[in-house]
Motif scaffolding. Structure first.
Motif, PDB file in Angstrom:
ATOM      1  N   THR A   1      -7.759 -11.247  -1.267  1.00 16.74           N
ATOM      2  CA  THR A   1      -6.888 -10.478  -0.377  1.00 16.74           C
ATOM      3  C   THR A   1      -5.516 -11.116  -0.358  1.00 16.74           C
ATOM      4  OG1 THR A   1      -7.543 -11.829   1.485  1.00 16.74           O
ATOM      5  CG2 THR A   1      -8.809  -9.822   1.128  1.00 16.74           C
ATOM      6  N   ARG A   2      -4.585 -10.353   0.107  1.00 11.03           N
ATOM      7  CA  ARG A   2      -3.239 -10.932   0.215  1.00 11.03           C
ATOM      8  C   ARG A   2      -2.561 -10.391   1.430  1.00 11.03           C
ATOM      9  NH1 ARG A   2      -1.099  -6.457   0.569  1.00 11.03           N
ATOM     10  NH2 ARG A   2      -0.645  -5.054  -1.140  1.00 11.03           N
ATOM     11  N   PHE A   3      -1.746 -11.243   2.039  1.00 14.19           N
ATOM     12  CA  PHE A   3      -0.850 -10.764   3.071  1.00 14.19           C
ATOM     13  C   PHE A   3       0.510 -10.708   2.408  1.00 14.19           C
ATOM     14  CE2 PHE A   3       1.798 -11.633   6.965  1.00 14.19           C
ATOM     15  CZ  PHE A   3       1.665 -10.347   7.454  1.00 14.19           C
ATOM     16  N   ALA A   4       1.172  -9.549   2.536  1.00 14.37           N
ATOM     17  CA  ALA A   4       2.364  -9.313   1.712  1.00 14.37           C
ATOM     18  C   ALA A   4       3.540  -8.816   2.547  1.00 14.37           C
ATOM     19  CB  ALA A   4       2.017  -8.302   0.615  1.00 14.37           C
ATOM     20  N   PRO A   5       4.011  -9.633   3.443  1.00  9.85           N
ATOM     21  CA  PRO A   5       5.098  -9.168   4.323  1.00  9.85           C
ATOM     22  C   PRO A   5       6.468  -9.250   3.661  1.00  9.85           C
ATOM     23  CG  PRO A   5       4.590 -11.439   4.839  1.00  9.85           C
ATOM     24  CD  PRO A   5       3.637 -11.025   3.756  1.00  9.85           C
ATOM     25  N   SER A   6       7.394  -8.527   4.228  1.00  8.22           N
ATOM     26  CA  SER A   6       8.797  -8.733   3.890  1.00  8.22           C
ATOM     27  C   SER A   6       9.297  -9.848   4.799  1.00  8.22           C
ATOM     28  CB  SER A   6       9.594  -7.454   4.153  1.00  8.22           C
ATOM     29  OG  SER A   6       9.104  -6.439   3.318  1.00  8.22           O
ATOM     30  N   PRO A   7      10.186 -10.685   4.290  1.00 10.00           N
ATOM     31  CA  PRO A   7      10.597 -11.862   5.071  1.00 10.00           C
ATOM     32  C   PRO A   7      11.654 -11.529   6.111  1.00 10.00           C
ATOM     33  CG  PRO A   7      11.629 -11.913   2.926  1.00 10.00           C
ATOM     34  CD  PRO A   7      10.783 -10.681   2.951  1.00 10.00           C
TER      35      PRO A   7
ATOM     36  N   ILE B   1       5.344 -12.755  -0.840  1.00 12.72           N
ATOM     37  CA  ILE B   1       6.491 -12.309  -0.058  1.00 12.72           C
ATOM     38  C   ILE B   1       7.210 -11.184  -0.801  1.00 12.72           C
ATOM     39  CG2 ILE B   1       8.718 -13.003   0.908  1.00 12.72           C
ATOM     40  CD1 ILE B   1       6.359 -14.081   2.509  1.00 12.72           C
ATOM     41  N   GLU B   2       7.327 -10.065  -0.101  1.00  8.89           N
ATOM     42  CA  GLU B   2       7.914  -8.869  -0.706  1.00  8.89           C
ATOM     43  C   GLU B   2       9.381  -8.767  -0.278  1.00  8.89           C
ATOM     44  OE1 GLU B   2       4.873  -6.431  -2.208  1.00  8.89           O
ATOM     45  OE2 GLU B   2       4.082  -6.094  -0.241  1.00  8.89           O
ATOM     46  N   ASP B   3      10.207  -9.408  -1.058  1.00  7.23           N
ATOM     47  CA  ASP B   3      11.622  -9.524  -0.682  1.00  7.23           C
ATOM     48  C   ASP B   3      12.528  -8.729  -1.619  1.00  7.23           C
ATOM     49  OD1 ASP B   3      11.179 -11.058  -2.908  1.00  7.23           O
ATOM     50  OD2 ASP B   3      12.539 -12.668  -2.313  1.00  7.23           O
TER      51      ASP B   3
ATOM     52  N   THR C   1      10.918  -1.374  -6.830  1.00  9.86           N
ATOM     53  CA  THR C   1      10.572  -0.865  -5.501  1.00  9.86           C
ATOM     54  C   THR C   1       9.219  -1.450  -5.098  1.00  9.86           C
ATOM     55  OG1 THR C   1       9.565   1.005  -6.598  1.00  9.86           O
ATOM     56  CG2 THR C   1      11.804   1.318  -5.744  1.00  9.86           C
ATOM     57  N   TYR C   2       8.888  -1.312  -3.820  1.00  5.53           N
ATOM     58  CA  TYR C   2       7.585  -1.792  -3.343  1.00  5.53           C
ATOM     59  C   TYR C   2       6.448  -1.194  -4.166  1.00  5.53           C
ATOM     60  CZ  TYR C   2       3.263  -1.689  -0.696  1.00  5.53           C
ATOM     61  OH  TYR C   2       1.942  -1.772  -0.346  1.00  5.53           O
ATOM     62  N   HIS C   3       6.534   0.125  -4.398  1.00 11.00           N
ATOM     63  CA  HIS C   3       5.433   0.814  -5.083  1.00 11.00           C
ATOM     64  C   HIS C   3       5.101   0.133  -6.407  1.00 11.00           C
ATOM     65  CE1 HIS C   3       6.173   3.916  -2.156  1.00 11.00           C
ATOM     66  NE2 HIS C   3       7.407   4.108  -2.608  1.00 11.00           N
TER      67      HIS C   3
ATOM     68  N   HIS D   1      -8.985  -6.336  -2.599  1.00  4.26           N
ATOM     69  CA  HIS D   1      -8.863  -5.461  -1.432  1.00  4.26           C
ATOM     70  C   HIS D   1      -7.461  -5.552  -0.849  1.00  4.26           C
ATOM     71  CE1 HIS D   1     -13.213  -5.837  -1.817  1.00  4.26           C
ATOM     72  NE2 HIS D   1     -13.338  -4.770  -1.044  1.00  4.26           N
ATOM     73  N   VAL D   2      -6.815  -4.424  -0.771  1.00  9.82           N
ATOM     74  CA  VAL D   2      -5.493  -4.368  -0.142  1.00  9.82           C
ATOM     75  C   VAL D   2      -5.689  -3.896   1.298  1.00  9.82           C
ATOM     76  CG1 VAL D   2      -3.295  -3.130  -0.099  1.00  9.82           C
ATOM     77  CG2 VAL D   2      -4.250  -3.914  -2.281  1.00  9.82           C
ATOM     78  N   ILE D   3      -5.333  -4.759   2.234  1.00  6.10           N
ATOM     79  CA  ILE D   3      -5.411  -4.368   3.646  1.00  6.10           C
ATOM     80  C   ILE D   3      -3.973  -4.197   4.112  1.00  6.10           C
ATOM     81  CG2 ILE D   3      -6.298  -5.011   5.924  1.00  6.10           C
ATOM     82  CD1 ILE D   3      -8.250  -6.908   4.546  1.00  6.10           C
ATOM     83  N   ARG D   4      -3.627  -3.008   4.527  1.00  5.39           N
ATOM     84  CA  ARG D   4      -2.224  -2.787   4.892  1.00  5.39           C
ATOM     85  C   ARG D   4      -2.121  -1.678   5.936  1.00  5.39           C
ATOM     86  NH1 ARG D   4      -0.028   0.276  -0.672  1.00  5.39           N
ATOM     87  NH2 ARG D   4      -1.366   2.094  -0.416  1.00  5.39           N
ATOM     88  N   GLY D   5      -0.939  -1.523   6.491  1.00  8.46           N
ATOM     89  CA  GLY D   5      -0.708  -0.543   7.547  1.00  8.46           C
ATOM     90  C   GLY D   5      -0.830   0.891   7.020  1.00  8.46           C
ATOM     91  N   ASP D   6      -1.178   1.788   7.926  1.00  2.32           N
ATOM     92  CA  ASP D   6      -1.425   3.158   7.479  1.00  2.32           C
ATOM     93  C   ASP D   6      -0.145   3.944   7.210  1.00  2.32           C
ATOM     94  OD1 ASP D   6      -0.510   3.749   9.982  1.00  2.32           O
ATOM     95  OD2 ASP D   6      -2.265   4.929  10.591  1.00  2.32           O
ATOM     96  N   GLU D   7       1.028   3.288   7.363  1.00  2.00           N
ATOM     97  CA  GLU D   7       2.250   3.984   6.961  1.00  2.00           C
ATOM     98  C   GLU D   7       2.259   4.211   5.448  1.00  2.00           C
ATOM     99  OE1 GLU D   7       2.054   0.924   8.192  1.00  2.00           O
ATOM    100  OE2 GLU D   7       3.545  -0.450   7.349  1.00  2.00           O
ATOM    101  N   TRP D   8       1.332   3.555   4.744  1.00  3.36           N
ATOM    102  CA  TRP D   8       1.276   3.723   3.288  1.00  3.36           C
ATOM    103  C   TRP D   8       0.293   4.792   2.846  1.00  3.36           C
ATOM    104  CZ3 TRP D   8       5.354   1.857   1.243  1.00  3.36           C
ATOM    105  CH2 TRP D   8       5.968   0.718   1.789  1.00  3.36           C
ATOM    106  N   VAL D   9      -0.395   5.416   3.794  1.00  3.14           N
ATOM    107  CA  VAL D   9      -1.405   6.417   3.403  1.00  3.14           C
ATOM    108  C   VAL D   9      -0.771   7.529   2.566  1.00  3.14           C
ATOM    109  CG1 VAL D   9      -2.872   8.275   4.307  1.00  3.14           C
ATOM    110  CG2 VAL D   9      -3.082   5.963   5.222  1.00  3.14           C
TER     111      VAL D   9
HETATM  112  N1  GLU Z   1       5.637  -5.393   2.122  1.00  3.09           N
HETATM  113  C1  GLU Z   1       4.837  -4.323   2.616  1.00  3.09           C
HETATM  114  C2  GLU Z   1       5.143  -4.157   4.086  1.00  3.09           C
HETATM  115  O1  GLU Z   1       5.854  -4.931   4.627  1.00  3.09           O
HETATM  116  C3  GLU Z   1       3.402  -4.706   2.413  1.00  3.09           C
HETATM  117  C4  GLU Z   1       2.420  -3.612   2.370  1.00  3.09           C
HETATM  118  C5  GLU Z   1       1.211  -4.141   1.657  1.00  3.09           C
HETATM  119  O2  GLU Z   1       0.518  -5.000   2.212  1.00  3.09           O
HETATM  120  O3  GLU Z   1       0.968  -3.735   0.522  1.00  3.09           O
HETATM  121  O4  GLU Z   1       4.701  -3.246   4.711  1.00  3.09           O
END
Ligand code: GLU
Length: 547
Positions: A37-43, A73-75, A233-235, A249-257
């Motif tokens: 798994t990964r946590f992938a925030p923007s900084p 880190i998604e920067d 881009t993020y995608h 497994h990608v666990i992420r917010g549902d704004e990506w649905v």
């Molecule tokens: N960088 C994306 C965000 O901040 C991460 C989404 C993901 O976990 O794939 O929402």
């Protein structure tokens, strides 16, 4: 110019090719059920409680399957990047015991074999894959200017068409290599778009781990994969990263649905096996009759730093998060009050597909229970940590009178049902100020049934002259009864209830007077313990102070 040369012309030479990158990041050597798994925030520097929830799930699922949890880190959106954004995230999560096996360890450094874990350091990788798509005619340079893009959008809004670059709006999709080269030689700016092979009228089925089966229209948008600044881009970036880092497994917010059709297509076009996805609904807040998202702007508790500032123990927050994560956790915790989070196995099928309510009262209640089960030294240490940062005066007292303070925290603790009244350490001063003479300046005294000053003075002086004895609790209480008898208060509650008119009051009234005159408060932990800790001189001084 052949397509290979064209790709190089558009994106330049890369240090490695796509095939070389594939070879550089082989499969991980893990058990077959292990989750990566990964946590992938923007900084952005801000950690939302929803991000804590997601990163906690990442960590927990990886740990319980002997997998790997990493921090990426998604920067690539440079506008959102702030100074120390990465180290703030690392610190805030480490406060909650969320640590990563791989990934960023500071603003600039990382650890692990699948890095770099900072997207802006992966430009070469993204370009290598973009070049491969260009070679295969699955991506193309697009020359639409920002003004043209805006015109298209306005027009689509006017005629209520779907927004985006597809069909006839994808003006440069079928430009020949020669035409594109000519434009570029003329100095025209471009970005790289996916040449979507999809047809919007086709349906696709997607299986979300939590939400189950979902149906979408196929993606036909030619989305941007490489922006004008050369970053992806993020995608595009997430697809390549999750592939090369072997995320399961990608666990992420549902704004990506809504991006699911696009992401499924990207993995397909890139020739990757897609990971499994868990889309998490936002945490909701109940406000009167309405339920809304916990908002960074409106709700202090949306920031994870809030819990630190309020002195809510991190483990209590995690226990609460577990109740949100799995509906059966609470019952388990009731049955195993000393159970540890690591002893409970999270399961997908107990996760809620709809937005969970974030219930502060419940969290504080869990915290109260948790603190009540800690030992005196643990509570003392937490109080020290909190006051060191937020209340230096109290910190000095707790340090100066260390043994005494530990005893204060021990009142009503080592018993079958420990006292539960402290939920967070920001309440520590109102909780125990009266135990320190240096802080003891009562403004009011919360007397109850007996409030006549002369009567109170009489009770206090008789008590101190004849009945003060803290040898043990029974002796102590017996003496208070004797005091009650002497002054015309019932020492026996039954007798009092049968004939209240025969007495001035009862032994509880006496105890209240002794308590309030000593502490100014009508509610305190065990009065005998307080008197014992104070010792006779201090009790006497407090009573004098009152009089
Ligand atoms: N960088 C994306 C965000 O901040 C991460 C989404 C993901 O976990 O794939 O929402």
């Amino acid at each position: 110019m052949n397509r290979k040369e064209f790709a190089e012309f558009l994106l330049g030479k890369t240090e490695h090719t796509k095939d070389e990158y594939e070879a550089m990041y082989p499969e991980r050597n893990l058990d077959s059920n292990a989750m990566v798994t990964r946590f992938a925030p923007s900084p952005t520097g801000f950690v939302h409680i929803g991000s804590l929830f997601v990163s906690f799930l990442d960590r927990k699922y990886a740990s319980q399957t002997n997998g790997v949890c990493y921090l990426r880190i998604e920067d690539t959106d440079t506008k959102r990047t702030v100074d120390n954004g990465v180290s703030n995230i690392i610190r805030d999560l480490a406060n909650f015991d969320i640590n990563f096996d791989e990934g960023m360890i500071s603003d600039t450094e990382d650890k692990g074999n699948y890095g770099p874990y900072l997207q802006s350091s992966r430009e070469d990788i993204y370009k290598a894959y973009a070049k491969d798509l260009i070679e295969k005619d699955l991506a193309y340079p697009c020359f639409l200017s920002p003004e043209e893009m805006e015109d298209i959008r306005n027009m689509q809004e006017d005629i209520k068409a779907r927004i985006g670059i597809y069909g006839k709006y994808a003006k440069y999709r079928n430009l020949s290599v020669e035409e594109a080269v000519e434009k570029i030689n003329n100095g025209e700016k471009y970005i790289i778009r996916l040449k979507s092979p999809g047809n919007f009228d086709n349906k696709i089925i997607f299986e979300d781990v939590i939400r189950g089966r979902m149906e979408f229209n196929e993606n036909d948008l030619d989305i941007v994969i490489i922006k004008s600044d050369g970053l992806p881009t993020y995608h595009f970036a997430h697809a390549i990263d999750d592939h090369l880092m072997h995320t399961t497994h990608v666990i992420r917010g549902d704004e990506w649905v809504s991006s699911i059709p696009l992401h499924v297509q990207l993995f397909d076009v890139l020739g990757f096996k897609a990971p499994k996805y868990l889309h998490i609904s936002p945490l909701m807040k109940k406000e009167g009759e309405t339920v809304r998202k916990l908002s960074k702007r409106k709700d202090a508790e949306a920031a994870v730093s809030y819990y630190h500032e309020e002195g809510i123990p991190t483990y209590a927050v995690l226990l609460y998060i577990m109740t949100v994560a799995n509906s059966n956790f609470e019952a388990w915790l009731d049955a195993n009050p000393n159970g540890k989070i690591e002893d409970f196995e999270l399961t997908f099928n107990k996760m809620s597909a709809s937005g969970s309510l974030f219930d502060m009262d419940k969290l504080l209640n869990i915290s109260k229970n948790y603190i009540s089960r800690l030992n005196k030294n643990e509570v003392y240490d937490m109080a020290i940590n909190y006051t060191k940062e937020y209340d230096s005066e109290l910190y000095d007292l707790l340090t100066k009178y260390k043994d005494y303070s530990i005893d204060v925290f021990n009142i009503e603790r080592e018993q079958a049902k420990p006292r539960k009244d402290l939920a967070k350490f920001s309440e520590i001063r109102p909780y125990l100020w009266y135990m320190y003479d240096e802080l003891y300046e009562p403004e009011t005294y919360e007397f109850m049934n007996v409030s006549d000053k002369d009567e109170i003075s009489r009770i206090l002086s008789t008590y101190m002259d004849k009945y003060y004895d803290v040898t043990d609790k029974d002796t102590w209480f017996n003496n208070i009864k004797l005091l009650a008898d002497e002054l015309g208060y019932a020492s026996n509650m039954k007798e009092y209830k049968a004939n209240p008119e025969n007495f001035k009051g009862n032994v509880a009234d006496i105890a209240t007077v002794l308590r309030v005159a000593l502490t100014s408060k009508s509610q305190t932990p065990d009065l005998y313990e307080i008197m014992r800790l104070f010792g006779k001189d201090r009790v006497l001084n407090r009573y004098k102070k009152f009089i």
